[in-house]
Write a protein that holds these residues in place. Sequence first.
Motif, PDB file in Angstrom:
ATOM      1  N   MET A 121     -21.807   7.795  -2.372  1.00  0.00           N
ATOM      2  CA  MET A 121     -21.275   8.933  -3.113  1.00  0.00           C
ATOM      3  C   MET A 121     -21.512   8.757  -4.612  1.00  0.00           C
ATOM      4  O   MET A 121     -21.974   9.673  -5.287  1.00  0.00           O
ATOM      5  CB  MET A 121     -19.779   9.068  -2.783  1.00  0.00           C
ATOM      6  N   LYS A 122     -21.224   7.565  -5.136  1.00  0.00           N
ATOM      7  CA  LYS A 122     -21.372   7.356  -6.582  1.00  0.00           C
ATOM      8  C   LYS A 122     -22.825   7.500  -7.006  1.00  0.00           C
ATOM      9  O   LYS A 122     -23.125   8.102  -8.038  1.00  0.00           O
ATOM     10  CB  LYS A 122     -20.885   5.953  -6.972  1.00  0.00           C
ATOM     11  N   LEU A 172      -6.539   5.935   5.047  1.00  0.00           N
ATOM     12  CA  LEU A 172      -6.995   7.303   4.808  1.00  0.00           C
ATOM     13  C   LEU A 172      -7.700   7.839   6.046  1.00  0.00           C
ATOM     14  O   LEU A 172      -8.544   7.168   6.628  1.00  0.00           O
ATOM     15  CB  LEU A 172      -7.951   7.301   3.615  1.00  0.00           C
ATOM     16  N   LEU A 174     -13.255  14.834 -12.940  1.00  0.00           N
ATOM     17  CA  LEU A 174     -12.409  13.675 -12.646  1.00  0.00           C
ATOM     18  C   LEU A 174     -11.252  13.533 -13.628  1.00  0.00           C
ATOM     19  O   LEU A 174     -10.307  12.802 -13.367  1.00  0.00           O
ATOM     20  CB  LEU A 174     -13.241  12.385 -12.692  1.00  0.00           C
ATOM     21  N   ASP A 189      -9.416  -3.578  -1.161  1.00  0.00           N
ATOM     22  CA  ASP A 189      -9.453  -4.099   0.204  1.00  0.00           C
ATOM     23  C   ASP A 189     -10.106  -3.099   1.146  1.00  0.00           C
ATOM     24  O   ASP A 189      -9.751  -2.981   2.304  1.00  0.00           O
ATOM     25  CB  ASP A 189      -8.044  -4.481   0.682  1.00  0.00           C
ATOM     26  N   LEU A 190     -11.086  -2.354   0.616  1.00  0.00           N
ATOM     27  CA  LEU A 190     -11.812  -1.412   1.462  1.00  0.00           C
ATOM     28  C   LEU A 190     -12.679  -2.181   2.441  1.00  0.00           C
ATOM     29  O   LEU A 190     -13.155  -3.274   2.130  1.00  0.00           O
ATOM     30  CB  LEU A 190     -12.703  -0.512   0.602  1.00  0.00           C
ATOM     31  N   ASN A 191     -12.919  -1.592   3.616  1.00  0.00           N
ATOM     32  CA  ASN A 191     -13.806  -2.266   4.564  1.00  0.00           C
ATOM     33  C   ASN A 191     -15.259  -1.934   4.230  1.00  0.00           C
ATOM     34  O   ASN A 191     -15.538  -0.980   3.504  1.00  0.00           O
ATOM     35  CB  ASN A 191     -13.436  -1.907   6.006  1.00  0.00           C
ATOM     36  N   SER A 246     -10.362   9.585   8.353  1.00  0.00           N
ATOM     37  CA  SER A 246     -11.800   9.709   8.101  1.00  0.00           C
ATOM     38  C   SER A 246     -12.333  10.926   8.831  1.00  0.00           C
ATOM     39  O   SER A 246     -11.671  11.502   9.701  1.00  0.00           O
ATOM     40  CB  SER A 246     -12.526   8.453   8.560  1.00  0.00           C
ATOM     41  N   TRP A 273      -6.046  12.794  -5.883  1.00  0.00           N
ATOM     42  CA  TRP A 273      -7.206  12.497  -5.034  1.00  0.00           C
ATOM     43  C   TRP A 273      -8.176  11.623  -5.818  1.00  0.00           C
ATOM     44  O   TRP A 273      -8.121  11.539  -7.044  1.00  0.00           O
ATOM     45  CB  TRP A 273      -7.897  13.780  -4.598  1.00  0.00           C
ATOM     46  N   ASP A 274      -9.058  10.949  -5.100  1.00  0.00           N
ATOM     47  CA  ASP A 274     -10.149  10.221  -5.762  1.00  0.00           C
ATOM     48  C   ASP A 274     -11.377  10.267  -4.853  1.00  0.00           C
ATOM     49  O   ASP A 274     -11.512  11.172  -4.035  1.00  0.00           O
ATOM     50  CB  ASP A 274      -9.725   8.793  -6.132  1.00  0.00           C
ATOM     51  N   THR A 275     -12.237   9.287  -4.980  1.00  0.00           N
ATOM     52  CA  THR A 275     -13.481   9.296  -4.213  1.00  0.00           C
ATOM     53  C   THR A 275     -13.242   9.412  -2.717  1.00  0.00           C
ATOM     54  O   THR A 275     -14.091   9.910  -1.989  1.00  0.00           O
ATOM     55  CB  THR A 275     -14.269   8.014  -4.515  1.00  0.00           C
ATOM     56  N   ASP A 307     -13.248   4.309  -9.820  1.00  0.00           N
ATOM     57  CA  ASP A 307     -12.527   5.495 -10.290  1.00  0.00           C
ATOM     58  C   ASP A 307     -11.684   5.184 -11.517  1.00  0.00           C
ATOM     59  O   ASP A 307     -10.457   5.282 -11.490  1.00  0.00           O
ATOM     60  CB  ASP A 307     -11.629   6.065  -9.185  1.00  0.00           C
ATOM     61  N   VAL A 363     -18.603   4.841  -0.391  1.00  0.00           N
ATOM     62  CA  VAL A 363     -18.289   5.053  -1.817  1.00  0.00           C
ATOM     63  C   VAL A 363     -19.556   4.868  -2.643  1.00  0.00           C
ATOM     64  O   VAL A 363     -19.871   5.674  -3.525  1.00  0.00           O
ATOM     65  CB  VAL A 363     -17.197   4.066  -2.282  1.00  0.00           C
ATOM     66  N   ARG A 385     -17.662  -0.491   5.606  1.00  0.00           N
ATOM     67  CA  ARG A 385     -18.164   0.861   5.838  1.00  0.00           C
ATOM     68  C   ARG A 385     -17.716   1.808   4.729  1.00  0.00           C
ATOM     69  O   ARG A 385     -18.488   2.612   4.205  1.00  0.00           O
ATOM     70  CB  ARG A 385     -17.654   1.349   7.196  1.00  0.00           C
ATOM     71  N   GLN A 386     -16.429   1.689   4.342  1.00  0.00           N
ATOM     72  CA  GLN A 386     -15.914   2.537   3.262  1.00  0.00           C
ATOM     73  C   GLN A 386     -16.666   2.250   1.966  1.00  0.00           C
ATOM     74  O   GLN A 386     -17.021   3.170   1.227  1.00  0.00           O
ATOM     75  CB  GLN A 386     -14.425   2.284   3.058  1.00  0.00           C
ATOM     76  N   MET A 426       0.842  -1.202   0.000  1.00  0.00           N
ATOM     77  CA  MET A 426       0.000   0.000   0.000  1.00  0.00           C
ATOM     78  C   MET A 426       0.873   1.246   0.000  1.00  0.00           C
ATOM     79  O   MET A 426       1.829   1.361   0.757  1.00  0.00           O
ATOM     80  CB  MET A 426      -0.909  -0.024   1.224  1.00  0.00           C
ATOM     81  N   LEU A 447      -8.502   6.259  -1.931  1.00  0.00           N
ATOM     82  CA  LEU A 447      -9.184   5.260  -1.109  1.00  0.00           C
ATOM     83  C   LEU A 447      -8.221   4.190  -0.639  1.00  0.00           C
ATOM     84  O   LEU A 447      -7.399   3.703  -1.405  1.00  0.00           O
ATOM     85  CB  LEU A 447     -10.285   4.598  -1.933  1.00  0.00           C
ATOM     86  N   GLY A 448      -8.342   3.821   0.605  1.00  0.00           N
ATOM     87  CA  GLY A 448      -7.482   2.779   1.134  1.00  0.00           C
ATOM     88  C   GLY A 448      -7.690   2.713   2.625  1.00  0.00           C
ATOM     89  O   GLY A 448      -8.433   3.525   3.199  1.00  0.00           O
ATOM     90  N   LYS A 449      -7.024   1.762   3.255  1.00  0.00           N
ATOM     91  CA  LYS A 449      -7.279   1.525   4.678  1.00  0.00           C
ATOM     92  C   LYS A 449      -6.826   2.693   5.552  1.00  0.00           C
ATOM     93  O   LYS A 449      -7.426   3.005   6.551  1.00  0.00           O
ATOM     94  CB  LYS A 449      -6.543   0.266   5.108  1.00  0.00           C
TER      95      LYS A 449
END
Lengths: 377, 258
Positions: free
Chosen positions: B132-133, A31, B199, B120-122, A33, A60-62, B167, B129, B124-125, A1, A27-29
Amino acid sequence: MSIAGELLFEQPKEDTLRLILSGPWKLGKDLPSADEVMQKVKGAPAVRHIGIDAQGLAEWDTGLLIFLADLQKFCAEKKIRLKGKGLPEGVKNLLELAAAVPEKKDARKAEGRISFLVLLGNQAVDFFRSVSDLLEFVGESTVAFLKLLRGKAQYRRADLGLIIEACGAQALPIVTLISFLVGMILAFVGALQLKMFGAEIYVANLVGVAMVRLMAAIMTGIVMAGRTGGAFAAQLGTMQVNQEIDALKTLGLSPMEFLVLPRMLALALMMPLLALYANVMGVMGGAVVAVSMSDISLIQYYNQTVGALNLWHLGIGLFSSAVFGVIVALCGCMRGMQCGRSASAVGDAATSAVVTSIVGIIVATAIITTITNILGV
Amino acid sequence: MEEMPQMERGEAHITVTDLTMGYGDFVLMRDLNFTINRRDVFIIMGGSGCGKSTMMTILIGLKSPLKGQVFYGDVNFWESDPEARDRIIRRAGVMYQSGALWSSMTLAENVALPLETYTDLNPRQIREVVKMKLALVGLAGFEEFYPSEISGGMQKRAGIARAMAMDPEVLFFDEPSAGLDPVSARRLDELILQLQESLGTTMVVVTHELASIFTIANNSVFLDVSKRTMTATGDPKKLLAETKDPTLRQFLTRGEES
């Protein structure tokens, strides 16, 4: 990462909190919040202004969008003024875009707990509705059939031919396999028991009567329910999804006559023929086992079978199979016509067509057996 | 081939060279050469049956070309091994003509599936997302709806939300305004433009809607069905002003001039 973005806090004045965003906000673990900001504000209740300094921001992204959207919502709730500096133009546009259409509030919430009585009541109502649907469908198909007898039904002969081929000739291999094996199984079970009495020759009676009177019809019925009933439901269901059935209706063609009738007709005609063929295969399967397991000759087996059977057995077997044909076609077509307008609905239609057909076959067998018992044939 | 004005707008993203496409022995289009630059809104245009949609299926890796190459950056797409192709195409999002949402999943699940599979987002994330989308395409609050419960235009927008889930660097749209009323079609065009500007995504749009073409495009390729090849590439507005090809002229003016 890769390295994540960083969030730093500064509190130049009692009522002002400054957030410094830097690095890549993807996005990633790792980041940061918006929760971190909320914690910070809870620890400093005097804060009335939050300023965002994003000049050190790389890509940057979502992830950044979500952070800012959360922050906006939080600040709106707490009546804190939020100001951004150095935020990329695109981020501002996207946040505006996301807020442009207000969230639909009356959209379905997670369905609350339904009490058992309500559930039971709904099930009962559904059951009666489905019975009336069934009766309606049977009625409509009877009307279509009467029209056919008067030569007025509108359907394409070519369709009928194709369906007959699909549910007749093309079903032969699987019917061969199943009925041959069922004949063999019956003979195995029978031979083991009858051996104790030295009456192995009666295996021929057992296999012959069981196959011709009952098993051939049931086994072909079940095979055809899975093979053809499911196919009918899927086919008509997909036609429903593609609005093909609507197109027939607006053309003034009755889907009952055009689609359902040829299928019912084909299956009701082909099932007795398949059952007849299954009779022969079953008896042959029995013969193979009987001849190889004990010292019965093929001729003996043949003569014993012919002696054991009469026309009533054959008649009842063929009658049952015609009934099963109608049941399978009826269930398949009905579920197909009732199908919803999505891919999963087509799957449901095919499943319930097979289940309904098999239940129908078993119930019909019970009724026919009871009646023939009372009549003593 | 006609003059080919090219608008400079960043480096080449997708390059097509000497491409021939077709089915079996049947050649649909040959000698296709064009470049889609980064941050372009690129239109693949042409009359019905000219192979616009086939072109897109080749670009997104669903169908191989009969001949020729497609380059993503410097990578030869169709000569890479399947895993490499998968990796490239994961950086792209596709909106299919009728949405192609999975009907057994809610909108939220539709958008979440690529995220659950490839990041590998959890949970909640992922939920955030997704929210948002869907908000970006104007469908906030519709998370728990099934595709069959919303209108065709909403399905298309949900299709865009799913295409954007990861994205992507490039977004493909197959006939985005087909089957939409003029107002919804224009809003969808605006959405495409806004997303592109915010974007910086490369947008590749298959369409024959003139209104969309002139509103959103800054680059395009015209596939001429009668000549079985492309006859022009560049900004459609410039093409209209400069072209001397009667077929292209007729297409760009709905046959009302010339």
